[in-house]
Design a protein around this motif. Structure first.
Motif, mmCIF file in Angstrom:
data_model
loop_
_atom_site.group_PDB
_atom_site.id
_atom_site.type_symbol
_atom_site.label_atom_id
_atom_site.label_comp_id
_atom_site.label_asym_id
_atom_site.label_seq_id
_atom_site.Cartn_x
_atom_site.Cartn_y
_atom_site.Cartn_z
ATOM 1 N N PHE A 25 85.321 66.035 14.367
ATOM 2 C CA PHE A 25 84.193 66.407 15.214
ATOM 3 C C PHE A 25 82.853 66.346 14.483
ATOM 4 C CE2 PHE A 25 87.740 68.609 17.431
ATOM 5 C CZ PHE A 25 87.661 67.881 18.603
ATOM 6 N N LYS A 26 82.875 66.043 13.200
ATOM 7 C CA LYS A 26 81.626 65.871 12.471
ATOM 8 C C LYS A 26 81.063 64.464 12.644
ATOM 9 C CE LYS A 26 82.490 69.438 8.986
ATOM 10 N NZ LYS A 26 81.626 70.400 9.681
ATOM 11 N N GLY A 27 81.837 63.589 13.262
ATOM 12 C CA GLY A 27 81.365 62.234 13.518
ATOM 13 C C GLY A 27 80.312 62.230 14.623
ATOM 14 N N SER A 28 79.401 61.284 14.556
ATOM 15 C CA SER A 28 78.351 61.174 15.570
ATOM 16 C C SER A 28 78.943 60.696 16.894
ATOM 17 C CB SER A 28 77.288 60.186 15.099
ATOM 18 O OG SER A 28 77.855 58.887 14.972
ATOM 19 N N GLY A 29 78.118 60.709 17.941
ATOM 20 C CA GLY A 29 78.569 60.235 19.245
ATOM 21 C C GLY A 29 79.106 58.815 19.213
ATOM 22 N N PRO A 30 78.374 57.847 18.602
ATOM 23 C CA PRO A 30 78.904 56.471 18.520
ATOM 24 C C PRO A 30 80.227 56.387 17.753
ATOM 25 C CG PRO A 30 76.542 56.484 18.112
ATOM 26 C CD PRO A 30 76.970 57.924 18.161
ATOM 27 N N VAL A 31 80.369 57.206 16.688
ATOM 28 C CA VAL A 31 81.619 57.191 15.920
ATOM 29 C C VAL A 31 82.782 57.686 16.790
ATOM 30 C CG1 VAL A 31 82.862 58.270 14.007
ATOM 31 C CG2 VAL A 31 80.561 57.367 13.653
ATOM 32 N N GLN A 32 82.544 58.774 17.523
ATOM 33 C CA GLN A 32 83.607 59.293 18.384
ATOM 34 C C GLN A 32 83.931 58.309 19.506
ATOM 35 O OE1 GLN A 32 83.607 63.310 19.670
ATOM 36 N NE2 GLN A 32 83.039 64.146 17.684
ATOM 37 N N GLN A 33 82.931 57.574 19.986
ATOM 38 C CA GLN A 33 83.205 56.560 20.999
ATOM 39 C C GLN A 33 84.084 55.453 20.432
ATOM 40 O OE1 GLN A 33 82.385 56.524 24.330
ATOM 41 N NE2 GLN A 33 83.734 54.731 24.363
ATOM 42 N N MET A 34 83.825 55.057 19.196
ATOM 43 C CA MET A 34 84.664 54.046 18.548
ATOM 44 C C MET A 34 86.089 54.563 18.362
ATOM 45 S SD MET A 34 82.030 52.542 15.684
ATOM 46 C CE MET A 34 83.269 51.468 14.975
ATOM 47 N N LEU A 35 86.198 55.826 17.944
ATOM 48 C CA LEU A 35 87.534 56.401 17.766
ATOM 49 C C LEU A 35 88.253 56.521 19.104
ATOM 50 C CD1 LEU A 35 86.823 59.199 15.125
ATOM 51 C CD2 LEU A 35 88.091 57.073 14.784
ATOM 52 N N LEU A 36 87.495 56.842 20.151
ATOM 53 C CA LEU A 36 88.083 56.937 21.480
ATOM 54 C C LEU A 36 88.690 55.594 21.879
ATOM 55 C CD1 LEU A 36 86.510 58.764 24.493
ATOM 56 C CD2 LEU A 36 87.522 56.518 24.798
ATOM 57 N N ASP A 37 87.939 54.511 21.652
ATOM 58 C CA ASP A 37 88.460 53.170 21.951
ATOM 59 C C ASP A 37 89.680 52.845 21.089
ATOM 60 O OD1 ASP A 37 86.484 52.765 23.813
ATOM 61 O OD2 ASP A 37 85.177 51.646 22.458
#
Length: 291
Positions: A25-37
């Motif tokens: 959860f320390k990742g930024s919004g774009p990072v979490q979006q990449m992880l989501l994909d």
């Protein structure tokens, strides 16, 4: 640069069959979006290409839950959720000193192709859960919603797959009500939901296992507090609680639970002895104070 082409050199998660993302959860919004994909679609999208990832299992860890709501798409994609506490008791802390804690290399047990075959089998069997178990799952879902714990369609379907996988691990030919007990690790959203989810799932999936776990939870709480309590009334209350559990354990008749049932009886006897000893200490102290 010379050709005006931008590209990403793939490494880490993008090349792994199993990935562990720490402090996710320390990742930024774009990072979490990449992880989501990556977790959901197994892809990494770039302006010029879409890369297919070999990811079979994604694991994440965090010291805090951020935006733990059903509307959070990334949080909803983390299927199995487990709260890990500090060790409890002297034996657990001593065992920590002798554990391998990552110093022993992980040995490959299954090749990726074998994992995908098992995943395919799980997907197939998850679509053929017996009617009585499906109805039980729906009852659990509806009862959770009355307690303001909504269940997303994604987690409801994932619950069926995880229960199917558990049935396979148990050597069962089909998914039973016992297998859907894993729902207690899938259906909660906020940590505050855990007790309600645990109680509903255990009572409707495997009532006898639920009895054993209820006894175990109470015993842990009692044993942790006996040495520090100074109230005889609390000791009396705890003794009554254990008497009720002794009566409840008589309802546990499933052969699978015989060993656990005997272990609970033994722990109740140990706890009773501690209660008696603590009561004697408190009464002696009260007598000395009065004198």
């Amino acid at each position: 640069v010379q050709h005006g082409v931008w590209g990403r050199k793939l490494s880490g998660v993008a090349t792994a069959a199993i990935a562990n993302i720490d402090e996710v959860f320390k990742g930024s919004g774009p990072v979490q979006q990449m992880l989501l994909d990556a977790f959901e679609e197994h892809i990494l999208a770039e302006p010029e290409a879409i890369h297919r990832l070999p990811l079979l299992l994604g694991i994440s860890a965090s010291n805090e839950l951020v935006n733990d709501r059903i509307e959070n798409a990334f949080w909803d994609r983390l299927i199995i959720r487990k709260v890990v506490e500090y060790p409890r008791g002297d034996d657990a802390w001593e065992a920590l000193l002798t554990s391998t804690h990552g110093t022993v290399p992980i040995q490959t047990r299954l090749d990726p192709e074998e994992v995908m075959l098992v995943q395919g089998l799980v997907e197939y069997r998850a679509g053929d859960i017996p009617s009585d178990v499906r109805k039980r799952m729906v009852r659990i879902k509806m009862q959770l919603e009355t307690k303001q714990v909504p269940v997303s369609p994604r987690h409801f379907l994932a619950w069926a797959r995880v229960a199917t996988a558990r049935a396979l691990l148990l050597g069962e030919q089909q998914v039973t009500s016992r297998a859907i007990g894993v729902g207690e690790h899938l259906l909660w959203i906020s940590k505050d939901d855990i007790p309600a989810v645990r109680d509903v799932v255990r009572s409707l999936s495997d009532p006898q296992r639920g009895i054993l776990r209820a006894v175990e939870a109470d015993l842990e709480a009692i044993l942790a507090n006996v040495p520090t309590t100074s109230q005889l009334s609390e000791l009396v209350h705890w003794q009554k609680t254990m008497s009720k559990h002794e009566a409840a354990l008589k309802k546990v008749t499933d052969p699978e639970h015989v060993d656990a049932k005997e272990a609970m009886h033994e722990r109740i006897r140990e706890a009773s002895a501690l209660l008696v000893a603590r009561s004697a200490d408190l009464m002696e102290a009260a007598a000395q104070q009065a004198a």
